[in-house]
Design a protein around this motif. Sequence first.
Motif, PDB file in Angstrom:
ATOM      1  N   GLU A  21      -2.964   7.194 -17.664  1.00  0.00           N
ATOM      2  CA  GLU A  21      -3.549   5.929 -17.479  1.00  0.00           C
ATOM      3  C   GLU A  21      -2.593   4.909 -16.762  1.00  0.00           C
ATOM      4  N   LEU A  22      -1.238   5.508 -17.045  1.00  0.00           N
ATOM      5  CA  LEU A  22      -0.351   4.467 -16.323  1.00  0.00           C
ATOM      6  C   LEU A  22      -0.334   4.655 -14.697  1.00  0.00           C
ATOM      7  N   ARG A  23      -1.143   5.682 -14.061  1.00  0.00           N
ATOM      8  CA  ARG A  23      -1.429   5.665 -12.751  1.00  0.00           C
ATOM      9  C   ARG A  23      -2.064   4.439 -12.388  1.00  0.00           C
ATOM     10  N   PHE A  24      -2.865   3.773 -13.219  1.00  0.00           N
ATOM     11  CA  PHE A  24      -3.740   2.534 -12.740  1.00  0.00           C
ATOM     12  C   PHE A  24      -2.857   1.362 -12.682  1.00  0.00           C
ATOM     13  N   VAL A  25      -1.760   1.135 -13.345  1.00  0.00           N
ATOM     14  CA  VAL A  25      -1.056   0.269 -13.558  1.00  0.00           C
ATOM     15  C   VAL A  25      -0.519  -0.456 -12.104  1.00  0.00           C
ATOM     16  N   PRO A  26       0.183   0.358 -11.235  1.00  0.00           N
ATOM     17  CA  PRO A  26       0.614  -0.200  -9.613  1.00  0.00           C
ATOM     18  C   PRO A  26      -0.589  -0.457  -9.066  1.00  0.00           C
ATOM     19  N   VAL A  27      -1.782  -0.033  -9.229  1.00  0.00           N
ATOM     20  CA  VAL A  27      -3.102  -0.523  -8.630  1.00  0.00           C
ATOM     21  C   VAL A  27      -3.549  -1.803  -9.019  1.00  0.00           C
ATOM     22  N   VAL A  83       1.448   6.121  -7.558  1.00  0.00           N
ATOM     23  CA  VAL A  83       0.431   6.465  -8.147  1.00  0.00           C
ATOM     24  C   VAL A  83       0.649   8.164  -8.254  1.00  0.00           C
ATOM     25  N   ASP A  84       1.181   8.472  -7.229  1.00  0.00           N
ATOM     26  CA  ASP A  84       1.480   9.955  -7.124  1.00  0.00           C
ATOM     27  C   ASP A  84       2.454  10.439  -8.208  1.00  0.00           C
ATOM     28  N   ARG A  85       3.491   9.423  -8.591  1.00  0.00           N
ATOM     29  CA  ARG A  85       4.520   9.834  -9.555  1.00  0.00           C
ATOM     30  C   ARG A  85       4.150   9.760 -10.923  1.00  0.00           C
ATOM     31  N   LEU A  86       3.112   8.990 -11.209  1.00  0.00           N
ATOM     32  CA  LEU A  86       2.646   8.698 -12.771  1.00  0.00           C
ATOM     33  C   LEU A  86       1.707   9.598 -13.111  1.00  0.00           C
ATOM     34  N   PHE A  87       1.527   9.642 -14.404  1.00  0.00           N
ATOM     35  CA  PHE A  87       0.716  10.299 -15.068  1.00  0.00           C
ATOM     36  C   PHE A  87      -0.483   9.615 -16.252  1.00  0.00           C
ATOM     37  N   LEU A 125       0.779  -1.235  -0.018  1.00  0.00           N
ATOM     38  CA  LEU A 125       0.135  -0.117   0.079  1.00  0.00           C
ATOM     39  C   LEU A 125       0.820   1.206   0.108  1.00  0.00           C
ATOM     40  N   HIS A 126       1.895   1.368   0.627  1.00  0.00           N
ATOM     41  CA  HIS A 126       2.891   2.423   0.928  1.00  0.00           C
ATOM     42  C   HIS A 126       3.434   2.732  -0.421  1.00  0.00           C
ATOM     43  N   ALA A 127       4.036   1.706  -0.930  1.00  0.00           N
ATOM     44  CA  ALA A 127       4.660   1.897  -2.270  1.00  0.00           C
ATOM     45  C   ALA A 127       3.696   2.307  -3.363  1.00  0.00           C
ATOM     46  N   THR A 128       2.552   1.282  -3.593  1.00  0.00           N
ATOM     47  CA  THR A 128       1.269   1.724  -4.448  1.00  0.00           C
ATOM     48  C   THR A 128       1.063   3.287  -4.484  1.00  0.00           C
ATOM     49  N   ARG A 129       0.737   3.737  -3.267  1.00  0.00           N
ATOM     50  CA  ARG A 129       0.437   5.189  -3.163  1.00  0.00           C
ATOM     51  C   ARG A 129       1.174   5.972  -3.495  1.00  0.00           C
ATOM     52  N   HIS A 130       2.850   5.987  -3.304  1.00  0.00           N
ATOM     53  CA  HIS A 130       3.706   6.916  -3.879  1.00  0.00           C
ATOM     54  C   HIS A 130       3.865   6.689  -5.305  1.00  0.00           C
TER      55      HIS A 130
END
Length: 147
Positions: A17-23, A11-15, A4-9
Motif C-alpha cells: 500500500e505504500l506504493r499509493f502514497v507518492p501518487v 512507485v516502482d521502489r515501494l511495495f 510525474l517522473h519522480a512519482t513514477r520512479h
Amino acid sequence: MAGLHATRHLVDRLFGELRFVPVLQHVALSNKHIHSPNMGPYALLEFEPKNEGDVEATKAAFLKSLDRGVYNLADHYFLWFWQNLPPVEVLDLILTLAIPKNLLDDHYFLFPLFTWRALEWLGAEYTFILMRPVVRYVSIIVVRNWA
C-alpha cells in the motif's frame, strides 16, 4: 507534470500500500496548482504563433516577456519556436530565465526539467502541449516579503 517522473520512479521502489502514497501526494499538490489562475485553463487556448522577424529578435522578445510576466505573449512566441527551432533549444531558452529565478523558488527549475524528463517517457509528441504551462509558470513574477 513536474512530479510525474519522480512519482513514477518512487512507485516502482515501494511495495504494498505504500506504493499509493507518492501518487496521493502528487495528486493533492497538482490539484492546488491546477486551480491557480496563473497556470491557465486545463486545456490552453489555441493561439497564433508570433515572431519578431528573425530568430534572434524573437528569442530576445520571448525572454523579455518571460522576465516581465507577460505569459500570454510568451506563449505566442513559444508556439512559433515550436515550429521553427529544435525543442531542446527552446528548453535552453526557458532555463535561461528559470535558473536565476530558482533562487526564489526551486519549482522554476524543477517544473521545466521534470516535465522534460516526463516527456522522455511519454513521448516527444506531447512536448507542444505539456511545455506551454511551463512557459506560463516560468513567467510568474514572485515577490517575497523578507521583512
